[in-house]
Design an enzyme around this catalytic site. Structure first.
Site, PDB file in Angstrom:
ATOM      1  N   SER A 300     -42.188  35.167 -59.431  1.00 50.22           N
ATOM      2  CA  SER A 300     -41.039  34.980 -60.301  1.00 50.22           C
ATOM      3  C   SER A 300     -40.171  36.234 -60.389  1.00 50.22           C
ATOM      4  O   SER A 300     -39.551  36.634 -59.405  1.00 50.22           O
ATOM      5  CB  SER A 300     -41.529  34.537 -61.683  1.00 50.22           C
ATOM      6  N   ASP A 311     -33.075  42.751 -49.484  1.00 49.03           N
ATOM      7  CA  ASP A 311     -31.837  42.269 -48.879  1.00 49.03           C
ATOM      8  C   ASP A 311     -30.769  43.356 -48.807  1.00 49.03           C
ATOM      9  O   ASP A 311     -29.969  43.397 -47.870  1.00 49.03           O
ATOM     10  CB  ASP A 311     -31.300  41.066 -49.661  1.00 49.03           C
ATOM     11  N   LYS A 325     -42.591  31.638 -56.402  1.00 49.21           N
ATOM     12  CA  LYS A 325     -42.058  30.884 -57.539  1.00 49.21           C
ATOM     13  C   LYS A 325     -40.570  31.191 -57.664  1.00 49.21           C
ATOM     14  O   LYS A 325     -40.161  32.140 -58.326  1.00 49.21           O
ATOM     15  CB  LYS A 325     -42.780  31.243 -58.829  1.00 49.21           C
TER      16      LYS A 325
END
Length: 445
Positions: A300, A311, A325
């Site tokens: 999460s 990224d 998740k």
């Protein structure tokens, strides 16, 4: 409904009130959200009312209408996905306490897998962690009572309790032939989710166990305290076995290291759930390289942080693939003090990738295969049995104590060296950071 007058004559006031609430809720749904026509929904509500009336009139014992209706609501939400649930008023208060970090219990994140209560991740430093509970352990009994078909909130109630009291959990683990009873003494779960220390001069380690209301504030304080002692040449951000927590804290913590760009975006079925969270660039510009440690217990909010830093090429990710998740739960309060925890959106990394049921793939995969970490009580080494989001029934599919440099004794130094010797992931992170400094090719990873 076909015969509203006849039906009304049959039903008690509590049932009529519940049906009226449901009918209003259906009527107020935004266009396109209700799915089938409202008339179909009313027809199904009539079936529900008829069944409830029959049960109330003919069941072998007198039933409580409120209990029956709440049970029906719980069943409806359990059929959606593993993270949606109905919260009674006391359950709702428990959840609010949890996000503030002021509860007592054993310290684990749990979910349901094939109808069995399963450990997602133990929280570091808690009683469950010290007793050796691991991700993917199945809790088959609590204090001798079976957990089959138990709800998550019911399990939470049984596992929590006053500090110093005991709870016996019966654990089944891959590789074991029978379950084992483990007695755990409840304690105050650490309020502070941030711990920091020096691994070597210049190389800092900050561990985040979960994301609570004060996590980012405590994280900034830890960074400032470390930098007051000496310049940070490299940081290991440890998110292993971090089950997540508050979305806003994950965003704010990531913002500490990004000057611009998207941190995370969410997409749901209604416009209000489509959001983009971007870096503000208002904080100090930290230039030191970062390695983020993750494993199968990272879920999460911790996946949001790892995904964004990966990224943006702001950090190197080391460890094993994360839990996966990638969904957002919204807490919706109800008038009677109860609440709904409802999955309302998926979240996406800055590159537009959903990690739901997939997880974050590390840049460098390193497993902790030290026998001391994997050994069962009987000395056998179990195979890697990893529980991730994709293993949960009804999961949503993917659609695309600061330790200072000047230590007080050699004992602390020895303890740190022993930790590095057995923790291959942490060892790899430190080696990578030192290599970046030695070669001096880039200021960032």
């Amino acid at each position: 409904m076909k015969n509203p007058r006849n039906l009304a004559a049959k039903l008690s006031l509590p049932i009529l009130g519940a049906l009226l609430f449901l009918a209003i809720a259906v009527w107020q749904l935004p266009d396109g959200v209700a799915g089938k026509s409202q008339q179909d929904t009313y027809r199904h509500l009539e079936t529900f009312a008829n069944v409830l009336h029959i049960v109330q009139q003919s069941y072998v014992e007198e039933i409580d209408a409120e209990e029956a209706i709440q049970g029906a609501i719980r069943g409806m939400l359990q059929a959606l996905d593993p993270h949606s649930s109905f919260l009674r008023a006391d359950d709702f208060k428990e959840l609010q306490m949890e996000t503030k970090g002021t509860f007592t219990g054993i310290g684990i994140e749990i979910s349901m897998r094939d109808g069995v209560l399963t450990v997602v991740s133990p929280i570091e430093g808690t009683p469950a962690f010290r007793q050796g509970l691991r991700a993917a352990d199945r809790i088959v009994r609590i204090d001798g009572e079976s957990t089959k078909d138990i709800s998550l909130m019911e399990a939470v109630k049984k596992l929590r309790g006053p500090k110093g009291t005991e709870v016996v959990v019966s654990i089944m683990r891959e590789g074991w032939t029978e379950f084992r009873d483990i007695t755990i003494v409840r304690d105050l779960i650490p309020i502070h989710s941030v711990r920091s220390k020096w691994l070597e001069p210049g190389y800092a380690h900050i561990r985040i166990s979960n994301f609570q209301a004060k996590t980012t504030r405590d994280f900034r304080t830890a960074l400032e305290d470390l930098q007051k002692e000496q310049e940070i040449s490299g940081l290991v951000l440890d998110l292993r076995n971090n089950p997540g927590g508050l979305l806003d804290q994950a965003v704010q913590l990531t913002d500490v290291f990004l000057e611009r760009g998207i941190i995370v975006s969410t997409k749901g079925r209604i416009r209000e759930q489509n959001m983009i969270f971007e870096a503000t660039g208002n904080g100090p510009a930290y230039r030191f390289p970062i390695v983020v440690l993750v494993n199968e217990g990272s879920a999460s909010a911790s996946e949001i942080v790892a995904g964004a830093l990966q990224d943006h090429q702001r950090a190197m990710i080391i460890g094993t693939p994360t839990f996966g998740k990638g969904s957002v739960q919204t807490i919706i309060p109800l008038n009677d003090g109860a609440g709904l925890r409802l999955t309302t959106a998926r979240y996406y990394t800055p590159s537009g990738v959903s990690i739901q049921a997939k997880g974050i793939t590390p840049d460098v995969e390193v497993r902790n295969d030290d026998p001391a970490l994997l050994e069962n009580r009987d000395g056998a080494k179990p195979p890697h049995q990893i529980l991730r989001e994709r293993d949960l029934p009804h999961h949503i599919d993917n659609d695309t104590d600061a330790q200072r440099q000047s230590r007080e004794s050699n004992g602390e130094e020895d303890e740190l060296q022993q930790q590095l010797a057995r923790d291959r992931q942490l060892q790899s992170a430190l080696m990578l950071l030192k290599g970046v400094q030695v070669f001096g090719e880039r200021t960032r990873l």
